[in-house]
Structure formats: C-alpha cells, structure tokens
Design a protein around this motif. Sequence first.
Motif, short mmCIF file in Angstrom:
data_model
loop_
_atom_site.label_atom_id
_atom_site.label_comp_id
_atom_site.label_asym_id
_atom_site.label_seq_id
_atom_site.Cartn_x
_atom_site.Cartn_y
_atom_site.Cartn_z
N GLU A 1 14.28 -28.90 -45.31
CA GLU A 1 14.42 -27.45 -45.59
C GLU A 1 13.49 -26.80 -46.24
O GLU A 1 13.00 -25.76 -46.21
CB GLU A 1 15.83 -27.16 -45.56
CG GLU A 1 16.80 -27.72 -44.48
CD GLU A 1 18.38 -27.82 -45.11
OE1 GLU A 1 19.07 -27.59 -43.76
OE2 GLU A 1 18.45 -27.75 -46.17
N THR B 1 6.80 -18.07 -38.94
CA THR B 1 6.26 -19.22 -39.57
C THR B 1 7.41 -20.19 -39.80
O THR B 1 7.09 -21.34 -39.49
CB THR B 1 5.63 -18.85 -40.87
OG1 THR B 1 4.56 -17.87 -40.67
CG2 THR B 1 4.94 -20.04 -41.39
N GLY B 2 8.43 -19.65 -40.23
CA GLY B 2 9.83 -20.70 -40.27
C GLY B 2 10.15 -21.54 -39.01
O GLY B 2 10.34 -22.36 -38.88
N ILE C 1 10.03 -25.65 -45.36
CA ILE C 1 10.13 -24.50 -44.76
C ILE C 1 10.33 -23.18 -45.90
O ILE C 1 9.79 -22.13 -45.84
CB ILE C 1 10.94 -24.30 -43.38
CG1 ILE C 1 10.79 -25.59 -42.95
CG2 ILE C 1 10.77 -22.92 -42.89
CD1 ILE C 1 11.87 -25.76 -41.47
N THR D 1 7.53 -22.37 -47.96
CA THR D 1 6.54 -21.86 -47.25
C THR D 1 6.59 -20.37 -47.02
O THR D 1 5.89 -19.48 -47.38
CB THR D 1 6.10 -22.51 -46.11
OG1 THR D 1 5.86 -24.03 -46.22
CG2 THR D 1 5.11 -21.95 -45.18
N MET E 1 7.74 -23.80 -38.02
CA MET E 1 8.08 -25.28 -38.65
C MET E 1 9.10 -25.97 -38.28
O MET E 1 9.38 -27.20 -38.64
CB MET E 1 7.97 -24.73 -40.00
CG MET E 1 6.52 -24.18 -40.80
SD MET E 1 6.68 -23.92 -42.39
CE MET E 1 6.70 -25.81 -43.20
N ALA E 2 10.08 -25.38 -37.47
CA ALA E 2 11.45 -25.87 -37.38
C ALA E 2 11.54 -27.25 -36.51
O ALA E 2 11.76 -27.24 -35.28
CB ALA E 2 12.35 -24.81 -37.04
#
Length: 461
Positions: A199, A188-189, A202, A205, A192-193
């Motif tokens: 930051e 997921t991270g 993320i 989340t 999202m990047a």
Amino acid sequence: MFPSAVYSDRRKKLRHELSGGIILFLGNQEVPFNYPANTYSFRQDSNFSYFFGLDHPDLAGIIDLDEGMDYIFGNDVDIDDIIWMGVQPTIKDQAAKAGVMHTAPLTGLNEVVKNALAKGRKIHFVPPYRGETILWISDLLGIPHLELKANTSEPLIRAIIKLRMKKDAMEVAEIEKMVDVAWKMHTTGMKMAKAGVVEREIAGTIEGIALSQCGPVSFPVILSINGQTLHNHYHGNTLAEGRMLVIDAGCENDLHYSSDITRTVPVGGKFNARQKGIYEVVLNANMTATRAVKPGVPFKEIHMLAATEIAKGLTSLGIMKGDPADAARKGAHTLFFPHGLGHPLGLDVHDLEGLGENLIGYDEEVQRSKEFGLAFLRFGRKLQEGFVMTIEPGIYFIPELIDIWKAENKLSEFINYNVVETYKDFGGIRIEDDVLVTADGYRVLGKPIPKTVTEIEDLMK
Ligand code: GLY
Ligand code: MN
Ligand code: MN
C-alpha cells in the motif's frame, strides 16, 4: 494570492456583519516536528488566509470595527534570518498585497489589545485549535486557556460561516484545479493497484504527485485494502487478488483550496461478482444523492435518500430485508453506512469545521440527530448556491460492529445476519466526489475520475 481587492472586500463584508469592537485573527506559527528548529511544513490558518491571504508564519491581523481600519502585525526578518531563509518580503509589502496599509511589529499587537481591553472593547476571536495559538491568545487576552472556548465570539463565527460557505467563481476554479490534480493521483493509484504491491508504494506515489503538482495532500492519505476502517492510515499491507482498495485522497494549493476524492477499485482491475454487486449499490447511492443536490434541499434529506438507496440495494442482494425506506428511517443501514454523506469543502478539507460543526451544519430548522450513524452527519441544513459539498456514501463490513449488532439481534427484521456473516472478509467501498451547488442544481467538479465498473476496468486493463 488573489488580487488585494479580494481580501479588502472580504474584510469589508465581514465588517458589515458585526456591530463593534475589534476582530483578532492570529495567523499560524511554525510547529516543531521533533526539535524546535525542525518544523512541519508551514500551513497558514484558513481564516487568516481567507481574510488576509498572507502565507507566512507569525502574523496577526486586526479589523477594527469602530475605526474601520485593518492592521497587520509581524516582525521583519533580520540578517540572521536572511542567512538561513533568504530575503523575505517586508511586513509592509506583504500587507499591501492583502490591501492593508497599517502595519506594526508584533509588540504593537500587545499594545493594541491592551488598550482595547482597558477600554472594555469587545475583542472577537474564533476558537484556536493549535497549542501555540492557544498560548498566544491566552497570553494576549489574559484568559486562561481552558476558558478561551467560552469567550469566543459567536457573531464572528456565524459571520465567517456565512461568507466562507458560499464560494465565488475564483474559489471554485481553485478547488476544481485541485480536483484535477486528484484525477492524476487517483488514476495513477488505480493503475498501480496490482497484487503484490504494498500500500505505501501507492500512497507515497500519489502524495508525491500532489507535492509535485500543487502542494501537500489536504489530509493524510487514506489508502487501504481494509477499507472497512473509515480513516485507515496504515499503509503496510500487501495488495492481493480478491481485495478492494480504498483510496481517499486530495491535495491543496498555495491558496489552500483543497480537493477530497475517494475511489475504490478491485486489486488487479477486474471486479468479481460479489464486489460488483456491492459496488453498484454504492455507485447508485453516490449518483442518486448527487442528482438531488440543489439549493433549498436539506443535506440531511439527501443523506437519507442515499441511506434508502443503500438499504434498497443491500435488500436486493439479500443482505438486508423488509421495506428499505422503513429500514433507513430506523437506522438499519448504519450497520453498513455508519458515517455522514458528506461535508463542506474549501480552504479546509472539512471546511470551517474548527468553528464548530453544529454552527456550520445545523440551524433552527434542521437539528443534529443523536442517533448512531446520523449523528456523524457533519452537515444537515439546506443547501445554497455556491456551497461545495462532498458526496461520499459507502458500504463497509466492519466485523467488530457486525458482532455487536448480531449479539443484540439489533434490527433483525431488516438484516439477514447469516448473509452478512459471509461478507466479513469483504472490506469496504466508498465513492466520493466534490460537488458545487449551482443556481438550479449541481456540478461535479473537475475532470471526471473513472467511477463506473466499466470505466475502472478499462483504466486498469
Ligand atoms: N477525507 C476524509 C473525508 O472524506 O471526510
Ligand atoms: Mn475523503
Ligand atoms: Mn470527505
């Protein structure tokens, strides 16, 4: 909790390791956040958890080595507590789940300890690490808090290390479930990047994923485009093209088994040539070190293997020079890889570290180095089947460290400082997996989290 027999068996094994006296395990208490009634989320002590499994505050356990009896001390809730917290299991019911038949209120603990002290019996305890526990044990034993450390029981510490270091199949399964949650957190991270994201969007989340799937994160999320700071907890930067994002995060379940995974990705999802160059070096170090994991191999040797691979890769990129093995032996790689290759993982993310790093990670055969870099290796001794270790090499360009080394012309026979200068804006890369030592080698735990350049680029597309 595991079945009660698991805890009875662990205590039985512990008893066999020690000759006499009583073992005192103090569970954790609630810890105030900003005023007494507003507490942090409760986290049980890992040793208490291992031997008794109970996840409530204000409990103590005693293992009487001479009588062969186990006790749980704690107070049942009253109606005032029930109004706020609901009905709670009685201490007797809780203790039964841990296979303990003898219970008493906490005042009983004072009596037992007082009697043991009066008879001059040995009271074994491990180093307390929380203020509340330090005060509790200091009052119980009448030992000033500054003298507690000197009075801890080395035989008990060694026995716990022996038992907890080797994970059985049930424990490995719990760790593996946490790596699977980390898969969700990390993928997921990665997705999202993108440039423009802050930051903390993320970080929040992925912490939310941990909370929604199992429990809290196993340590504060490390997430930064300034990955050259090894444990960067500042989450206020905005992601921008050309930066790499380090995410080092894991979670724990209600039994407290944990995961600890790091991935590093290019913001926007496509590696540029410079990023790819450094990334492949770290990836090769990660995979070469992992393949070297097997019983009987000193972890320090695997650390040095990773260091040599890093020196080799940086030499091929023109950042280092000379013979890579020689460079690693002399510590030249530590300008870029200043930390240890990994650590045990289990009920604690740095498993057992509270008992003393040197007792866990070193022995007569493998001693801790005092040299910069190698001194940070938390664990150096021979691996055994059942150990779970992290493998987490990295390359970092820390401008402040580069400046110091360059001013001293330190190890300049191995370092092309002019080239290093051009990487000062790079940041850092770390790749970390959780690895089980098996009978004849290793197994990387959990569902594979994208790791190669292609896998990462595909996921982030
Ligand atoms: N999560 C901190 C570490 O990797 O050791
Ligand atoms: Mn980590
Ligand atoms: Mn780690």
